[in-house]
Write an enzyme that holds these catalytic residues in place. Structure first.
Site, PDB file in Angstrom:
ATOM      1  N   ARG A  84     -75.585 -14.893 -22.061  1.00 15.21           N
ATOM      2  CA  ARG A  84     -74.366 -15.157 -22.837  1.00 15.21           C
ATOM      3  C   ARG A  84     -74.368 -16.586 -23.374  1.00 15.21           C
ATOM      4  O   ARG A  84     -73.905 -16.842 -24.494  1.00 15.21           O
ATOM      5  CB  ARG A  84     -73.144 -14.922 -21.956  1.00 15.21           C
ATOM      6  CG  ARG A  84     -71.818 -15.051 -22.690  1.00 15.21           C
ATOM      7  CD  ARG A  84     -70.680 -14.482 -21.864  1.00 15.21           C
ATOM      8  NE  ARG A  84     -69.402 -14.598 -22.550  1.00 15.21           N
ATOM      9  CZ  ARG A  84     -68.517 -15.547 -22.314  1.00 15.21           C
ATOM     10  NH1 ARG A  84     -68.766 -16.478 -21.392  1.00 15.21           N
ATOM     11  NH2 ARG A  84     -67.377 -15.601 -22.978  1.00 15.21           N
ATOM     12  N   HIS A  88     -73.818 -17.551 -27.353  1.00 11.30           N
ATOM     13  CA  HIS A  88     -72.771 -18.437 -27.860  1.00 11.30           C
ATOM     14  C   HIS A  88     -73.357 -19.675 -28.522  1.00 11.30           C
ATOM     15  O   HIS A  88     -72.703 -20.279 -29.379  1.00 11.30           O
ATOM     16  CB  HIS A  88     -71.818 -18.820 -26.725  1.00 11.30           C
ATOM     17  CG  HIS A  88     -70.878 -17.723 -26.353  1.00 11.30           C
ATOM     18  ND1 HIS A  88     -69.508 -17.869 -26.341  1.00 11.30           N
ATOM     19  CD2 HIS A  88     -71.105 -16.433 -25.984  1.00 11.30           C
ATOM     20  CE1 HIS A  88     -68.931 -16.732 -25.986  1.00 11.30           C
ATOM     21  NE2 HIS A  88     -69.887 -15.841 -25.756  1.00 11.30           N
ATOM     22  N   ASN A 116     -65.208 -19.920 -24.854  1.00 14.72           N
ATOM     23  CA  ASN A 116     -66.126 -20.592 -23.933  1.00 14.72           C
ATOM     24  C   ASN A 116     -65.452 -21.249 -22.734  1.00 14.72           C
ATOM     25  O   ASN A 116     -66.033 -21.317 -21.650  1.00 14.72           O
ATOM     26  CB  ASN A 116     -66.914 -21.682 -24.685  1.00 14.72           C
ATOM     27  CG  ASN A 116     -67.741 -21.129 -25.821  1.00 14.72           C
ATOM     28  OD1 ASN A 116     -68.056 -19.942 -25.858  1.00 14.72           O
ATOM     29  ND2 ASN A 116     -68.102 -21.984 -26.762  1.00 14.72           N
ATOM     30  N   HIS A 161     -73.535  -6.644 -22.944  1.00 13.45           N
ATOM     31  CA  HIS A 161     -72.452  -6.228 -22.073  1.00 13.45           C
ATOM     32  C   HIS A 161     -72.884  -5.169 -21.079  1.00 13.45           C
ATOM     33  O   HIS A 161     -72.042  -4.513 -20.485  1.00 13.45           O
ATOM     34  CB  HIS A 161     -71.278  -5.727 -22.929  1.00 13.45           C
ATOM     35  CG  HIS A 161     -70.513  -6.825 -23.566  1.00 13.45           C
ATOM     36  ND1 HIS A 161     -69.410  -6.617 -24.345  1.00 13.45           N
ATOM     37  CD2 HIS A 161     -70.701  -8.163 -23.551  1.00 13.45           C
ATOM     38  CE1 HIS A 161     -68.950  -7.774 -24.783  1.00 13.45           C
ATOM     39  NE2 HIS A 161     -69.722  -8.727 -24.313  1.00 13.45           N
TER      40      HIS A 161
END
Length: 286
Positions: A84, A88, A116, A161
């Site tokens: 992740r 990001h 975040n 996910h």
């Protein structure tokens, strides 16, 4: 400053095609307050090279793999966290490790952004890797490369996910107000996510195999057991629902397509040439 060669990176010895994702060795760290970066020179044509570290820092990839594997072994959730973290980073002006930069008196970084804050983690793992590599090969391995390879190795050691957890704050509305959710599943989530309070309580994104990289997540969506509103929406349209059904019943196709998607993401804005710097510490510029 160093430059690089921009070639496709291939890891032929990987056991899974997923190993191919995010293997853009040569992507470098954000270096200034505009998140510019540089890469290491391997040729005059200014391209990314898959073999740069073979000669410049032969133990780099092995060191990253060992430390990532240890971190995931110690805490399985860390695999999803590192993946992740790379996501990001790449989706804000490209894969430049700018997400690792701490705020200063004159600079506001990405860590405080709503998606975040109190959510991204794994920074200490990246800094630990960087510290070890600075001992082995000072000023050679960029923070962006470390983040990309760590994300790759975290999946190998444990998909977006299909693994990981989310905060109660982000799915509370779904479990209390939405109708396209399995009632038993909703009640299970409510036990850990009250209507008020408990914003940071965590629940797995994949209720079936929470720490295993597989396609069970898509079966969950078909059963109306998607944790996030945005995920469950994939079943609301014919075009996306057909993909959900296909991945639920074809796990090998899911892994292959996921790998391709990650390679595409890793191609977002790698900065080359004389821009930027290879940071000594990933959380601040030199």
């Amino acid at each position: 400053m160093a430059g690089s060669s921009r070639q496709r990176v291939i890891f032929p010895d990987c056991k899974l095609k997923i190993c191919l994702f995010l293997c853009l060795i040569g992507i470098v760290s954000a270096s200034d307050l505009t998140s510019s970066a540089t890469t290491a020179v391997t040729s005059v044509d200014n391209q990314l090279s898959p073999t740069f570290y073979t000669s410049k820092c032969p133990l780099a990839l092995l060191t990253i793999k060992k430390l990532v594997t240890a971190a995931v072994w110690n805490e399985p959730r860390m695999g999803a966290s590192l993946l992740r973290l790379h996501f990001h980073d790449c989706f804000v002006q490209g894969c430049d490790a700018s997400v690792l930069l701490n705020n200063t008196a004159t600079f506001t970084g990405e860590q405080g952004a709503l998606p975040n804050v109190n959510s991204l983690r794994g920074f200490d793992v990246i800094e630990n890797i960087k510290a070890k590599l600075e001992i082995l090969c000072p000023g050679v391995v960029s923070c962006a490369d470390i983040l990309a390879v760590a994300a790759r190795d975290s999946v190998v050691a444990v998909s977006a996910h299909t693994i990981g957890r989310s905060r109660c704050l982000l799915f509370r509305t779904r479990i209390y107000n939405e109708s396209n959710i399995d009632p038993t599943y909703a009640n299970l989530l409510r036990a850990n996510c009250p209507e008020t309070g408990g914003d940071d309580n965590l629940s797995p994104l994949d209720i079936t195999t929470k720490d295993i990289f597989d396609s069970a997540y898509y079966g969950n969506l078909i059963s109306k057991k998607g944790l996030l509103h945005s995920d469950q929406q994939l079943t609301n349209s014919g075009s996306t629902y057909s993909k959900v059904q296909y991945y639920a019943t074809n796990p090998s196709l899911f892994k292959s397509d996921f790998a391709k998607a990650m390679v595409k993401m890793g191609n977002l804005g790698p900065l080359t040439g004389t821009q930027g710097q290879i940071r000594k510490v990933c959380s601040r510029v030199n």
